[in-house]
Design a protein around this motif. Sequence first.
Motif, mmCIF file in Angstrom:
data_model
loop_
_atom_site.group_PDB
_atom_site.id
_atom_site.type_symbol
_atom_site.label_atom_id
_atom_site.label_comp_id
_atom_site.label_asym_id
_atom_site.label_seq_id
_atom_site.Cartn_x
_atom_site.Cartn_y
_atom_site.Cartn_z
ATOM 1 N N ALA A 266 0.811 -1.217 0.000
ATOM 2 C CA ALA A 266 0.000 0.000 0.000
ATOM 3 C C ALA A 266 0.842 1.263 0.000
ATOM 4 O O ALA A 266 0.301 2.365 -0.055
ATOM 5 C CB ALA A 266 -0.945 0.006 1.199
ATOM 6 N N SER A 267 2.164 1.128 0.074
ATOM 7 C CA SER A 267 3.052 2.289 -0.057
ATOM 8 C C SER A 267 3.245 2.573 -1.541
ATOM 9 O O SER A 267 3.678 1.691 -2.300
ATOM 10 C CB SER A 267 4.407 2.004 0.601
ATOM 11 O OG SER A 267 5.395 2.880 0.107
ATOM 12 N N ASP A 268 2.940 3.779 -1.972
ATOM 13 C CA ASP A 268 3.083 4.119 -3.391
ATOM 14 C C ASP A 268 4.511 3.901 -3.878
ATOM 15 O O ASP A 268 4.740 3.443 -5.004
ATOM 16 C CB ASP A 268 2.678 5.579 -3.626
ATOM 17 C CG ASP A 268 1.178 5.791 -3.478
ATOM 18 O OD1 ASP A 268 0.439 4.792 -3.414
ATOM 19 O OD2 ASP A 268 0.755 6.960 -3.419
ATOM 20 N N ARG A 269 5.476 4.211 -3.034
ATOM 21 C CA ARG A 269 6.883 4.042 -3.422
ATOM 22 C C ARG A 269 7.215 2.579 -3.680
ATOM 23 O O ARG A 269 7.864 2.241 -4.682
ATOM 24 C CB ARG A 269 7.793 4.612 -2.320
ATOM 25 C CG ARG A 269 9.240 4.812 -2.739
ATOM 26 C CD ARG A 269 10.020 5.425 -1.591
ATOM 27 N NE ARG A 269 10.160 4.466 -0.497
ATOM 28 C CZ ARG A 269 11.130 3.551 -0.439
ATOM 29 N NH1 ARG A 269 12.030 3.472 -1.403
ATOM 30 N NH2 ARG A 269 11.206 2.722 0.580
ATOM 31 N N ASP A 279 -1.929 2.818 -7.255
ATOM 32 C CA ASP A 279 -1.400 3.446 -6.055
ATOM 33 C C ASP A 279 -2.424 3.276 -4.936
ATOM 34 O O ASP A 279 -3.508 2.726 -5.143
ATOM 35 C CB ASP A 279 -1.061 4.924 -6.287
ATOM 36 C CG ASP A 279 -2.262 5.753 -6.752
ATOM 37 O OD1 ASP A 279 -3.410 5.397 -6.436
ATOM 38 O OD2 ASP A 279 -2.044 6.772 -7.430
ATOM 39 N N ARG A 280 -2.075 3.749 -3.749
ATOM 40 C CA ARG A 280 -2.948 3.517 -2.597
ATOM 41 C C ARG A 280 -4.326 4.150 -2.800
ATOM 42 O O ARG A 280 -5.339 3.526 -2.474
ATOM 43 C CB ARG A 280 -2.293 4.073 -1.329
ATOM 44 C CG ARG A 280 -3.201 3.966 -0.111
ATOM 45 C CD ARG A 280 -2.474 4.221 1.175
ATOM 46 N NE ARG A 280 -3.396 4.224 2.316
ATOM 47 C CZ ARG A 280 -3.025 4.091 3.567
ATOM 48 N NH1 ARG A 280 -1.733 3.965 3.859
ATOM 49 N NH2 ARG A 280 -3.901 4.098 4.546
ATOM 50 N N ASP A 314 7.330 2.764 5.192
ATOM 51 C CA ASP A 314 6.535 2.001 4.224
ATOM 52 C C ASP A 314 5.732 0.915 4.940
ATOM 53 O O ASP A 314 4.553 0.684 4.635
ATOM 54 C CB ASP A 314 7.440 1.348 3.179
ATOM 55 C CG ASP A 314 8.147 2.358 2.300
ATOM 56 O OD1 ASP A 314 7.518 3.355 1.915
ATOM 57 O OD2 ASP A 314 9.346 2.140 2.002
ATOM 58 N N HIS A 315 6.384 0.241 5.878
ATOM 59 C CA HIS A 315 5.728 -0.824 6.644
ATOM 60 C C HIS A 315 4.561 -0.264 7.455
ATOM 61 O O HIS A 315 3.477 -0.868 7.499
ATOM 62 C CB HIS A 315 6.756 -1.487 7.559
ATOM 63 C CG HIS A 315 6.192 -2.509 8.492
ATOM 64 N ND1 HIS A 315 5.537 -3.639 8.058
ATOM 65 C CD2 HIS A 315 6.176 -2.558 9.868
ATOM 66 C CE1 HIS A 315 5.152 -4.346 9.102
ATOM 67 N NE2 HIS A 315 5.514 -3.706 10.203
ATOM 68 N N GLU A 316 4.754 0.879 8.069
ATOM 69 C CA GLU A 316 3.686 1.473 8.867
ATOM 70 C C GLU A 316 2.529 1.933 7.981
ATOM 71 O O GLU A 316 1.366 1.866 8.387
ATOM 72 C CB GLU A 316 4.251 2.637 9.687
ATOM 73 C CG GLU A 316 5.148 2.149 10.832
ATOM 74 C CD GLU A 316 5.862 3.285 11.550
ATOM 75 O OE1 GLU A 316 5.621 4.468 11.188
ATOM 76 O OE2 GLU A 316 6.659 2.994 12.470
ATOM 77 N N PHE A 321 -2.997 0.848 6.246
ATOM 78 C CA PHE A 321 -3.899 0.458 5.157
ATOM 79 C C PHE A 321 -4.739 -0.759 5.563
ATOM 80 O O PHE A 321 -5.964 -0.784 5.372
ATOM 81 C CB PHE A 321 -3.066 0.149 3.911
ATOM 82 C CG PHE A 321 -3.858 -0.309 2.724
ATOM 83 C CD1 PHE A 321 -4.575 0.591 1.966
ATOM 84 C CD2 PHE A 321 -3.855 -1.644 2.352
ATOM 85 C CE1 PHE A 321 -5.292 0.170 0.843
ATOM 86 C CE2 PHE A 321 -4.561 -2.082 1.247
ATOM 87 C CZ PHE A 321 -5.279 -1.167 0.485
ATOM 88 N N ILE A 322 -4.085 -1.765 6.142
ATOM 89 C CA ILE A 322 -4.816 -2.963 6.583
ATOM 90 C C ILE A 322 -5.827 -2.602 7.661
ATOM 91 O O ILE A 322 -6.973 -3.077 7.658
ATOM 92 C CB ILE A 322 -3.818 -4.026 7.109
ATOM 93 C CG1 ILE A 322 -2.946 -4.539 5.971
ATOM 94 C CG2 ILE A 322 -4.564 -5.188 7.764
ATOM 95 C CD1 ILE A 322 -1.820 -5.426 6.440
#
Length: 448
Positions: A266-269, A279-280, A314-316, A321-322
């Motif tokens: 869910a991180s656009d990068r 993207d997200r 990115d993980h956060e 997102f979840i």
Amino acid sequence: MKKKILFVSLGCDKNLVDSEMMLGLLAKSSYEFTDDEREADVVVINTCCFINDAKEESINTILEMAELKKSGAIESLIVTGCLAQRYKEEIQAEIPEVDAILGTMAIDEIAKTLEEVGQGIRTNRYKSLDEKPLTGVDRVVTTGGHYAYLKIAEGCDKHCTYCIIPKVRGNYRSVPMEDLVQEAEKLAEQGVRELILVAQETTLYGVDLYGHKSLSELLHRLCEISGLYWIRILYCYPEEIDGALIETIRQEKKICHYLDLPIQHASDRILRRMGRRTDREQLEQTIGRLRQEIPDICLRTTLITGFPGETQEDHEQLLDFIDRMEFDRLGVFPYSQEEDTPAALMEDQIEEEVKQQRFAELMELQQEIAFAAAQDMVGKVVTAVIEGKVVDENAYVARTYKDAPGVDGLLFVNTGRELLTGDFVKVKVNGVYEYDLMGVLVEDEFTE
């Protein structure tokens, strides 16, 4: 006396369809089938190499059967599938007990291969990855008979940076619609009541053959087949879901309100580094639209954690997102560094310890979401398909429309009534155990 063949099918449900086709091609041969390696004269292993764990399972299975060949317990060993396509030279050089190797597009030559191996001829068979998908085979269904997979396309055009599939399966090739309808009709005649559509990506079905996405048309055709009760769709890429597909799912009563969306992150990068097409914001819009137009839809997704360059931020973002999307079903895979893929050469590969920590955090959050959703089911009456009986108990194992076989939860049904595998019944949910539900049969709502 007829010689006996053991088929070992590893990996995904699409691979299982290939195994069932090979079984079908051999059904009228001079061989018998067995599921006991102690009885087998010949072993055929249909392999997978999608991620490292699958590769290891395939290699270990080949080595295990090679030991049986060395000891004289079996006469011949044949390797097929994705690992056979990708590592043919290595298998030939390092495992001499393997008598024949068949590439992914050469499974139609299984009978000829067995004939040659029986004559002591070592053989390897490969075809172009542009070969048309095999059709017209009366498969031997190995899933119990009440459900079966329908592979509607072969290969993939997406070329995500972490994925090896285009190099072992080729570009996307749809199976002609008439062939699929005929195959589905045969499966229904054999007693299949739940048809599960699979491909590397189902949502692009028909673009190569008909010039436009044709999954909706195919679904309408399949819904006309008598005998089918449920039709389930897996592997729908979110960027390809359109209004026509959503409306078809809403209209057709046989189509389960269930979609599998392989989102991956869910991180656009990270999505850009993965070569994904969304993207997200687009993901959230698609999910929101699905839930608005089909309120009872069950959404499943798969994610990759620890992709090269993934930061804590990115993980956060993925955790957030979840938490916000609250998927009904979710699977997570730690990133697997697959050779011959662009991602394998990227800098900033993530340490395994970090991957596992992030995996644990993602799954812990999803467990909270899934357990809460399961609690919300208590008191509701649901339709379920019987999968089998619990030994020595007045209880059966079942699945609801929210549960695809082998990957989702189960519903345990208490009843003194005798039920058969494949029966569709109404069940009142009265309890929860982790991901699974418990319930009692609603006696006056048995569905034929």
